[in-house]
Design an enzyme around this catalytic site. Sequence first.
Site, PDB file in Angstrom:
ATOM      1  N   SER A 148     -65.886 -39.756 -10.606  1.00  8.99           N
ATOM      2  CA  SER A 148     -64.938 -38.804 -11.186  1.00  8.99           C
ATOM      3  C   SER A 148     -64.764 -37.645 -10.229  1.00  8.99           C
ATOM      4  CB  SER A 148     -65.463 -38.285 -12.528  1.00  8.99           C
ATOM      5  OG  SER A 148     -64.696 -37.179 -12.980  1.00  8.99           O
ATOM      6  N   TYR A 155     -72.217 -34.258 -17.375  1.00  9.67           N
ATOM      7  CA  TYR A 155     -71.413 -35.429 -17.001  1.00  9.67           C
ATOM      8  C   TYR A 155     -71.048 -35.368 -15.527  1.00  9.67           C
ATOM      9  CZ  TYR A 155     -67.303 -38.483 -16.701  1.00  9.67           C
ATOM     10  OH  TYR A 155     -66.397 -39.445 -16.327  1.00  9.67           O
ATOM     11  N   LYS A 193     -71.930 -37.889 -12.238  1.00 12.22           N
ATOM     12  CA  LYS A 193     -70.945 -38.493 -11.345  1.00 12.22           C
ATOM     13  C   LYS A 193     -71.180 -38.070  -9.893  1.00 12.22           C
ATOM     14  CE  LYS A 193     -68.744 -40.869 -14.425  1.00 12.22           C
ATOM     15  NZ  LYS A 193     -68.755 -42.350 -14.390  1.00 12.22           N
TER      16      LYS A 193
END
Length: 260
Positions: free
Chosen positions: A142, A155, A159
């Site tokens: 991401s 999160y 990534k």
Amino acid sequence: MAGLDLSGRTAVVTGASRGIGLAIAQAIAAAGGNVVLTSRSQEAADAAAAQVGGTAIGVGVHAVDEEAARRCVDLTLERFGSLDILVNNAGTNPAFGPVIDQDHVRFAKTFDVNVWAPVLWTGLAVRAWMGEHGGAVVNTASVGGMTFEANIGLYNASKAALIHLTKQLALELSPKVRVNAVAPGVVRTKLAEALWKDHEQALSAATALGRIGEPADIASAVAFLVSDAASWITGETMVIDGGQLLGDAIPFRRGADTGV
């Protein structure tokens, strides 16, 4: 382009029941490849495989379940005779808010699915087939792994770790196996809904290419990365974000009111 022909090759795509994963499976199948789609639910996996059609099959398996993952790899080899492509697409984001407010359960789930699962599946694929015969792995990272945002820091950290692991694995598995990643920006998916649903128009206006992403935008890039057209590319993370990482595009556009 001839290099995008995936006829005779077999791909496993994790987290493929919807969104980006399903679009990737469809793109690989459209290029001639066999596809095994995984989802936590067998019903969802079967429904997704039916959407892909052709030789596609669905397998119900949680991405972090090692025994189930091994059975999926074994089934792939039994059914198709090879495992040439692995797309580690399964992802989750159960942790919302400042990093220090997260508990260990949410931390562990985030890193188990987003970081450990790609390591697990890559290891299984390499030991079962790719280590001897070669292959291509693509991890779905991401743009969040390259920047900082409020409330999704955990999160994004997972990534960022996946982007680092992509480079590490590219070296460890060379020259037989190529390992790359894609880093989507805001894409029209259920997982990213909170990032676009209530302000899509404003986000699109500020994006250089004038819209948020669609799953097919990411799928096209993955189909390229696993093909012979990308045979001299490894250890890279391809940003696919319509220019979102560049920042607000509005002041740069010809004719924009800059206040000067």
